[in-house]
Scaffold this motif. Structure first.
Motif, mmCIF file in Angstrom:
data_model
loop_
_atom_site.group_PDB
_atom_site.id
_atom_site.type_symbol
_atom_site.label_atom_id
_atom_site.label_comp_id
_atom_site.label_asym_id
_atom_site.label_seq_id
_atom_site.Cartn_x
_atom_site.Cartn_y
_atom_site.Cartn_z
ATOM 1 N N ARG A 86 0.882 -1.173 0.000
ATOM 2 C CA ARG A 86 0.000 0.000 0.000
ATOM 3 C C ARG A 86 0.914 1.215 0.000
ATOM 4 O O ARG A 86 1.532 1.544 1.015
ATOM 5 N N LEU A 87 0.991 1.863 -1.148
ATOM 6 C CA LEU A 87 1.957 2.949 -1.357
ATOM 7 C C LEU A 87 1.288 4.309 -1.268
ATOM 8 O O LEU A 87 0.224 4.533 -1.858
ATOM 9 N N LEU A 88 1.943 5.212 -0.551
ATOM 10 C CA LEU A 88 1.564 6.615 -0.562
ATOM 11 C C LEU A 88 2.664 7.359 -1.300
ATOM 12 O O LEU A 88 3.807 7.405 -0.850
ATOM 13 N N ASP A 89 2.319 7.935 -2.451
ATOM 14 C CA ASP A 89 3.282 8.699 -3.242
ATOM 15 C C ASP A 89 2.964 10.182 -3.076
ATOM 16 O O ASP A 89 1.957 10.674 -3.592
ATOM 17 N N VAL A 90 3.805 10.878 -2.332
ATOM 18 C CA VAL A 90 3.568 12.285 -1.991
ATOM 19 C C VAL A 90 4.290 13.188 -2.990
ATOM 20 O O VAL A 90 5.380 12.860 -3.465
ATOM 21 N N ALA A 91 3.648 14.319 -3.302
ATOM 22 C CA ALA A 91 4.123 15.214 -4.366
ATOM 23 C C ALA A 91 4.175 14.427 -5.665
ATOM 24 O O ALA A 91 5.059 14.632 -6.505
ATOM 25 N N GLY A 92 3.211 13.531 -5.814
ATOM 26 C CA GLY A 92 3.201 12.594 -6.933
ATOM 27 C C GLY A 92 2.512 13.096 -8.171
ATOM 28 O O GLY A 92 2.475 12.390 -9.193
ATOM 29 N N GLY A 93 1.917 14.286 -8.086
ATOM 30 C CA GLY A 93 1.289 15.011 -9.185
ATOM 31 C C GLY A 93 0.957 14.251 -10.450
ATOM 32 O O GLY A 93 -0.119 13.671 -10.573
ATOM 33 N N THR A 94 1.884 14.235 -11.391
ATOM 34 C CA THR A 94 1.593 13.678 -12.708
ATOM 35 C C THR A 94 1.724 12.163 -12.774
ATOM 36 O O THR A 94 1.532 11.576 -13.846
ATOM 37 N N GLY A 95 2.070 11.518 -11.668
ATOM 38 C CA GLY A 95 1.950 10.064 -11.590
ATOM 39 C C GLY A 95 3.156 9.244 -11.991
ATOM 40 O O GLY A 95 3.057 8.013 -12.081
ATOM 41 N N ASP A 96 4.306 9.863 -12.215
ATOM 42 C CA ASP A 96 5.466 9.111 -12.693
ATOM 43 C C ASP A 96 5.839 7.943 -11.787
ATOM 44 O O ASP A 96 6.133 6.844 -12.277
ATOM 45 N N ILE A 97 5.857 8.149 -10.491
ATOM 46 C CA ILE A 97 6.233 7.078 -9.563
ATOM 47 C C ILE A 97 5.072 6.097 -9.401
ATOM 48 O O ILE A 97 5.269 4.868 -9.438
ATOM 49 N N ALA A 98 3.876 6.613 -9.234
ATOM 50 C CA ALA A 98 2.704 5.756 -9.031
ATOM 51 C C ALA A 98 2.472 4.824 -10.213
ATOM 52 O O ALA A 98 2.156 3.640 -10.033
ATOM 53 N N PHE A 99 2.636 5.335 -11.423
ATOM 54 C CA PHE A 99 2.401 4.506 -12.602
ATOM 55 C C PHE A 99 3.471 3.431 -12.731
ATOM 56 O O PHE A 99 3.198 2.315 -13.188
ATOM 57 N N ARG A 100 4.677 3.743 -12.324
ATOM 58 C CA ARG A 100 5.723 2.719 -12.307
ATOM 59 C C ARG A 100 5.373 1.620 -11.309
ATOM 60 O O ARG A 100 5.602 0.431 -11.570
ATOM 61 N N TYR A 101 4.851 2.032 -10.165
ATOM 62 C CA TYR A 101 4.419 1.054 -9.165
ATOM 63 C C TYR A 101 3.334 0.140 -9.740
ATOM 64 O O TYR A 101 3.395 -1.090 -9.596
ATOM 65 N N LEU A 102 2.331 0.727 -10.388
ATOM 66 C CA LEU A 102 1.233 -0.071 -10.949
ATOM 67 C C LEU A 102 1.745 -1.030 -12.018
ATOM 68 O O LEU A 102 1.289 -2.181 -12.097
ATOM 69 N N ASN A 103 2.669 -0.575 -12.848
ATOM 70 C CA ASN A 103 3.241 -1.462 -13.860
ATOM 71 C C ASN A 103 4.069 -2.577 -13.223
ATOM 72 O O ASN A 103 4.082 -3.714 -13.700
ATOM 73 N N TYR A 104 4.749 -2.236 -12.138
ATOM 74 C CA TYR A 104 5.606 -3.199 -11.436
ATOM 75 C C TYR A 104 4.795 -4.372 -10.889
ATOM 76 O O TYR A 104 5.237 -5.519 -10.924
ATOM 77 N N ILE A 105 3.595 -4.081 -10.371
ATOM 78 C CA ILE A 105 2.776 -5.136 -9.757
ATOM 79 C C ILE A 105 1.679 -5.646 -10.683
ATOM 80 O O ILE A 105 0.829 -6.442 -10.259
ATOM 81 N N SER A 106 1.686 -5.211 -11.932
ATOM 82 C CA SER A 106 0.566 -5.519 -12.844
ATOM 83 C C SER A 106 0.367 -7.011 -13.067
ATOM 84 O O SER A 106 -0.763 -7.463 -13.285
ATOM 85 N N ASP A 107 1.455 -7.766 -13.033
ATOM 86 C CA ASP A 107 1.341 -9.212 -13.276
ATOM 87 C C ASP A 107 1.233 -10.016 -11.981
ATOM 88 O O ASP A 107 1.269 -11.244 -12.005
#
Length: 275
Positions: A86-107
């Protein structure tokens, strides 16, 4: 060994006391190289990112020649999230870190989820547009407009906290670190990717020439904005060096605090655990 430990504790205490003193008695802070009232800094930073929100990702590519993507990839590799993170990405605005996280766990199968928190609504709107264009699983991402110094999240509610290129823009770094510690569950991990101090002196000179003489010009040409990128390079110079920031993280209560320099210290990844 005991003497070394005592010296480390003393330095940590001194750093903590300094920021505690400035929080209590100082009403001014820095905005780049300017001195401004604390009450005005968040407004000025908010305006900076509102002005550049729609060109933020393009300018990141232009300024770093795309290397920022590798830095962010390295941050995600360091986190190595599980499908239950369960990740909290702060100052994450445009999603660069969050989207990497989602891709990382996608499978992976699990109930992993990311909350993207940012004080700037314009940045969040850009992130939401990107999420739709990328057709990401909307059930696994939440968006919250809030201040990193006063998070609305419950204590002990996240297993990981990331902040990339955001903590140098806040008014009180110590308050952000305290909030990060509060919202993480025991065993949770704090990771910060931030511009830092280049180590070799010769490279530092070249880096300064590029930063002050090229980046603002790029901002004017590509984004039609000079001042936000002048602030960017100034804010980097005002941010604590790697060792001082490490001690600040320790003062917030984190343990096993380490940092890794990337690209000769242009940026650094700081890591700590809530134990």
């Amino acid at each position: 060994m005991s003497l070394l430990f005592n010296k480390c504790c003393l330095r940590c205490s001194n750093v903590h006391n300094y920021f505690k003193f400035t929080a209590l008695y100082s009403t001014q802070t820095h905005f780049g190289f300017q001195t401004v009232d604390e009450a005005d800094k968040s407004k000025k930073v908010h305006q900076v990112f509102k002005n550049v929100a729609d060109s933020y990702d393009v300018m990141n590519d232009v300024m770093s020649c795309g290397i920022h993507r590798l830095w962010k990839d390295e941050l995600m590799k360091t986190l190595d999230p599980s499908p239950r993170t369960r990740l909290l990405d702060v100052a994450g605005g445009t999603g660069d870190i969050a989207f990497r996280y989602l891709n990382y766990i996608s499978d992976m199968k699990g109930d992993g989820h990311v909350t993207i928190a940012d004080i700037n609504g314009s940045m969040l709107e850009e992130g939401k547009k990107r999420a739709l264009n990328l057709k990401l699983n909307q059930d696994k991402v939440s968006w919250v407009e809030c201040d990193a110094e006063n998070l609305p999240m419950e204590s002990d509610s996240y297993s990981a906290y990331t902040i990339a290129f955001g903590i140098r823009n806040v008014t009180h770094i110590d308050k952000v670190l305290d909030e990060a510690y509060r919202v993480l569950e025991p065993g949770g991990r704090f990771l910060c990717l931030e511009f830092s101090q280049v180590n070799p002196t010769a490279l530092r000179w070249l880096y300064d020439q590029y930063s002050f003489n090229v980046i603002p010009v790029m901002g004017h040409i590509v984004a039609g904005q000079w001042k936000p990128y002048q602030y960017l390079v100034e804010s980097i110079r005002k941010f604590p060096c790697q060792e001082d920031f490490k001690y600040m993280i320790e003062c917030a209560g984190f343990r096993c605090v380490t940092y890794t320099n990337l690209t000769f210290g242009v940026v650094a990844i700081h890591s700590g655990f809530k134990l």
